[in-house]
Scaffold this motif. Structure first.
Motif, PDB file in Angstrom:
ATOM      1  N   LEU A  57       0.379  -1.018   0.031  1.00 51.09           N
ATOM      2  CA  LEU A  57       0.346   0.317  -0.001  1.00 51.09           C
ATOM      3  C   LEU A  57       1.231   1.470   0.348  1.00 51.09           C
ATOM      4  N   CYS A  58       2.144   1.072  -0.576  1.00 46.34           N
ATOM      5  CA  CYS A  58       2.347   2.504  -0.636  1.00 46.34           C
ATOM      6  C   CYS A  58       3.524   2.543  -2.390  1.00 46.34           C
ATOM      7  N   THR A 116       3.826  -0.959   4.221  1.00 45.15           N
ATOM      8  CA  THR A 116       4.451  -0.545   3.662  1.00 45.15           C
ATOM      9  C   THR A 116       2.819   0.834   3.678  1.00 45.15           C
ATOM     10  N   LEU A 117       2.634   0.590   4.082  1.00 49.99           N
ATOM     11  CA  LEU A 117       1.060   1.944   4.495  1.00 49.99           C
ATOM     12  C   LEU A 117       1.476   2.900   5.249  1.00 49.99           C
ATOM     13  N   GLY A 120       4.579   5.047   3.308  1.00 47.05           N
ATOM     14  CA  GLY A 120       3.088   5.427   2.092  1.00 47.05           C
ATOM     15  C   GLY A 120       2.390   6.663   2.920  1.00 47.05           C
ATOM     16  N   GLU A 121       2.250   6.691   4.570  1.00 48.93           N
ATOM     17  CA  GLU A 121       1.452   7.633   5.116  1.00 48.93           C
ATOM     18  C   GLU A 121       3.107   8.976   5.649  1.00 48.93           C
ATOM     19  N   TRP A 243      -2.635   7.072   0.494  1.00 47.25           N
ATOM     20  CA  TRP A 243      -2.942   5.305  -0.258  1.00 47.25           C
ATOM     21  C   TRP A 243      -4.319   5.507  -0.784  1.00 47.25           C
ATOM     22  N   HIS A 244      -4.962   6.116  -1.086  1.00 47.64           N
ATOM     23  CA  HIS A 244      -5.828   6.418  -1.465  1.00 47.64           C
ATOM     24  C   HIS A 244      -5.155   5.807  -3.102  1.00 47.64           C
ATOM     25  N   SER A 246      -3.101   4.380  -3.734  1.00 53.50           N
ATOM     26  CA  SER A 246      -2.267   2.962  -4.205  1.00 53.50           C
ATOM     27  C   SER A 246      -3.462   1.861  -3.857  1.00 53.50           C
ATOM     28  N   ALA A 247      -4.495   2.583  -3.516  1.00 49.24           N
ATOM     29  CA  ALA A 247      -5.757   1.596  -3.232  1.00 49.24           C
ATOM     30  C   ALA A 247      -6.839   1.285  -4.237  1.00 49.24           C
TER      31      ALA A 247
END
Length: 340
Positions: A57-58, A116-117, A120-121, A243-244, A246-247
């Motif tokens: 998620l990054c 990973t989230l 990313g944040e 992350w949006h 990535s999602a």
């Protein structure tokens, strides 16, 4: 689909892609370029998710870092050199992927997703809360990069058709690279680690190294996509790293098919095409889009590429001929039920 039919379909699609910018208005040329850029990002993510079994998620962070590198390296009034800025942006994304991968790959399952989230944040807030790259307002890329030799401009990316053809060439190169990687011993080792990590280790595969290399290659390809996204829109913002993003790309991968090389590109086309059509039909397009995505996932668990199998049938397996001078390998005797 046999090889001859597959070759014909690929050739027709390639010819249609090359002819498209000369047959449609500029708006659709730019939209097609955007689809290819996001499709490239989905292809990059699928290398680690579909072929490596690592849900990241990054990847939007690698996408955004490359865009910011282009924005920071571009002069205020003059176009930047693509020869210099593209390797710089992709190298920065690969370096970030190397650092994150070296730490995140020491975890497994949901912990890998959360790590990973978190990374990313962290990068999102680094660009959001600091002023060196425009803070929350982002930064502008006033002129698209160009390819020039001795002062002579060879490719002017300000022209939508030229930009489209360059992105198409980059996308085809990425597809060829990924197809080669997946079919190579490296790709088989990556798939073996995905299917049964313990068995892969027992067979002597360097699982950590293989996964880290795949993660870095994936991050570099995501950087290529981010570079051309920043060049197309002329603007970068922290939301590129969120992350949006990535999602959304993960949804493209799921729609296209996890274990397919080109499937995520088809998933990007479906998702972005749905968004484009529904925006013109209803103000509740997000709700309708979500319902359609759920229906597609339930009806086609292997992605929209499953429609090709339903239409043309399963791939034909080619059995190599048996040489007359080589005796056939005898079959093992059947084992009776209940005996090992």
């Amino acid at each position: 689909m046999d090889r001859a039919l597959r070759f014909i379909v690929i050739a027709v699609l390639l010819l249609a892609a090359v002819a498209l910018p000369f047959m449609v208005p500029t708006y659709y040329v730019q939209f097609a370029s955007k689809v290819m850029i996001m499709g490239l990002l989905a292809l990059a993510l699928n290398l680690v998710v579909g072929h490596g079994g690592m849900v990241s998620l990054c990847h939007a962070a690698f996408f955004g870092v490359a865009g910011y590198m282009l924005a920071l390296a571009t002069p205020k009034y003059d176009p930047a050199s693509l020869w210099l800025t593209l390797p710089l942006a992709v190298g920065a994304s690969a370096l970030v992927a190397l650092v994150i991968g070296a730490l995140a790959l020491r975890t497994r399952g949901v912990y890998f997703i959360m790590v990973t989230l978190a990374f990313g944040e962290m990068l999102f807030y680094l660009f959001h809360d600091t002023s060196f790259a425009g803070g929350s307002d982002g930064a502008y890329v006033n002129t698209k990069p160009e390819i020039a030799i001795a002062g002579q401009v060879l490719l002017d990316l300000e022209k939508p058709i030229t930009f489209y053809l360059v992105v198409l060439g980059v996308l085809l190169a990425a597809l060829a690279l990924l197809d080669m990687l997946v079919g190579s011993p490296f790709g088989r080792a990556l798939a073996a680690a995905r299917d049964n990590e313990r068995r892969a280790r027992s067979l002597g595969f360097p699982v950590f190294r293989v996964r880290l290399i795949a993660f870095v290659i994936s991050g570099a390809l995501a950087g290529v996509a981010g570079y051309f996204a920043a060049a197309q829109f002329g603007f970068v913002a922290p939301q590129m790293l969120g992350w949006h993003q990535s999602a959304t790309v993960l949804v493209m991968v799921l729609l296209g098919g996890l274990h397919s090389v080109a499937g995520p590109l088809l998933g990007a086309l479906v998702l972005m095409g749905l968004e484009e059509v529904l925006k013109a039909v209803t103000v509740y397009w997000k709700l309708v889009e979500g319902l359609i995505v759920v229906i597609i996932v339930l009806a086609l668990p292997n992605g929209v590429r499953q429609l090709l199998t339903l239409t043309f049938g399963p791939p034909v397996e080619v059995t190599p001929p048996v040489r007359a001078d080589v005796p056939a390998k005898p079959k093992a005797p059947a084992t009776e039920a209940g005996h090992g």
